[in-house]
Design an enzyme around this catalytic site. Structure first.
Site, PDB file in Angstrom:
ATOM      1  N   ARG A  66       0.828  -1.214   0.000  1.00  0.00           N
ATOM      2  CA  ARG A  66       0.000   0.000   0.000  1.00  0.00           C
ATOM      3  C   ARG A  66       0.858   1.258   0.000  1.00  0.00           C
ATOM      4  NH1 ARG A  66      -5.851   1.099   0.243  1.00  0.00           N
ATOM      5  NH2 ARG A  66      -6.832  -0.908   0.582  1.00  0.00           N
ATOM      6  N   HIS A 121       2.397   1.639  -3.388  1.00  0.00           N
ATOM      7  CA  HIS A 121       1.342   2.013  -4.335  1.00  0.00           C
ATOM      8  C   HIS A 121       0.982   3.484  -4.185  1.00  0.00           C
ATOM      9  CE1 HIS A 121      -2.988   2.400  -5.503  1.00  0.00           C
ATOM     10  NE2 HIS A 121      -2.559   1.733  -6.551  1.00  0.00           N
TER      11      HIS A 121
END
Length: 352
Positions: free
Chosen positions: A177, A180
């Site tokens: 995450r 990203h």
């Protein structure tokens, strides 16, 4: 088992559309297969009439007969005339002695589902999207978003494969995450996750813990509806009038004052997500050291060249589970990324 018949009562009209509409309603009910029979009758003009149909369904062996007026509100027809017609016919046929039960329902009334139908029709006239059309559109957007996320992950994972291989399995969603969110594989090596962080964070979320954020940017990035499923709430004190007053009195930053107030209000067993202000992190560190605060988890990702790196290292030195971004890099988006990764794991664990 006694056979059940539901009968829809229409007013009746010279226009064929009236009868056709009632028949369509009846056909919809028939397809749902909840009742043995579904029939229609009318007060005037159209056939069959109420007494005629009642006699017919009794002859066909129906023992439980329910009449529902397809009128919107109570009026003379529904309140007086129809009940009188039914009563007279029941007595004529001696239905009570035959064990036949006839019931009469209320008009459709101000049901919320009718309001939704009215809303939909009005929106169509105005050329606006209906609730169902919006749902379809949103589901399409969600599908597109999900596909983009999956595609991004398929690109990211090979870039950080060495880090992922060494990391505990529960840490991987957080690392992914963070990368990203930043579009920078370097962050895979900057995120530091305490060995108890995932377990503590997931448990706190599932227990409905308070979520304390230092700035609105962090709280805005967290899906409040998903948090509320577990009974949790998100608190940001920065714009609280008490904070402004306290900051002036103590000659400190609003972020530090906001954290001080959060500590005073109680943040034990909560998750504290600090994405912007090193001073908020320093304030929390001192409170933990003094035994004034016992959060379940601290997420610290302040960004900048003044105090950010130091504040995060201070957090990592505490006897409290933590997730930090090492060095001067960071930001609110990363605090959100870490929390949302934990939220996803909590939902998966809860079967949501």
């Amino acid at each position: 088992m006694d056979k059940t018949c539901v009968i829809l009562i229409g007013h009746g009209s010279k226009l064929s559309y009236n009868k056709e509409t009632i028949e369509k309603l009846a056909e919809t009910l028939r397809k749902r297969s909840k009742f043995d029979r579904v029939e229609i009758c009318f007060m005037v003009r159209n056939k069959p009439a109420i007494p005629e149909l009642l006699e017919k369904v009794v002859e066909q062996g129906m023992k439980k007969i329910v009449f529902i007026p397809t009128f919107l509100a109570q009026g003379v027809h529904t309140k007086y005339e129809i009940p009188e017609i039914l009563k007279a016919k029941q007595e004529e046929l001696g239905l009570k002695a035959k064990g036949v039960k006839v019931s009469y329902g209320e008009p459709l009334g101000s049901d919320e589902r009718i309001a939704e139908i009215i809303e939909e029709k009005a929106l169509k006239i105005l050329g606006q999207k209906t609730k169902e059309e919006t749902k379809v559109l949103e589901s399409g957007k969600l599908a597109a978003s999900t596909n983009m996320y999956k595609t991004s992950m398929s690109i990211i994972r090979p870039l950080i494969s060495d880090t992922i291989k060494k990391a505990p399995e529960t840490h991987v969603p957080i690392i992914e995450r963070v990368v990203h969110t930043t579009a920078d594989p370097e962050f895979a090596n900057l995120v530091v996750i305490d060995e108890k962080a995932v377990e503590a964070g997931v448990a706190a979320i599932r227990a409905g813990a308070k979520i304390i954020t230092d700035v609105k940017m962090v709280s805005a990035g967290i899906n409040q509806a998903r948090v509320k499923r577990f009974g949790g709430q998100i608190f940001t004190y920065l714009d609280d009038d008490r904070v402004i007053k306290l900051a002036k009195q103590e000659s400190t930053t609003r972020s530090a004052a906001a954290m001080r107030l959060a500590i005073k209000d109680g943040l034990d067993n909560s998750i504290v997500a600090i994405g912007n202000a090193p001073t908020a992190a320093f304030e929390l560190v001192e409170a933990v050291k003094q035994g004034l605060a016992k959060p379940a988890l601290i997420i610290a990702t302040p960004v900048g060249y003044v105090g950010a790196a130091e504040s995060k290292e201070e957090v990592a030195s505490l006897p409290v589970p933590f997730v930090i971004i090492r060095g001067p890099k960071g930001g609110s988006a990363l605090a959100v990324a870490v929390f949302n990764a934990l939220l996803g794991m909590a939902e998966k664990e809860a079967g949501i």
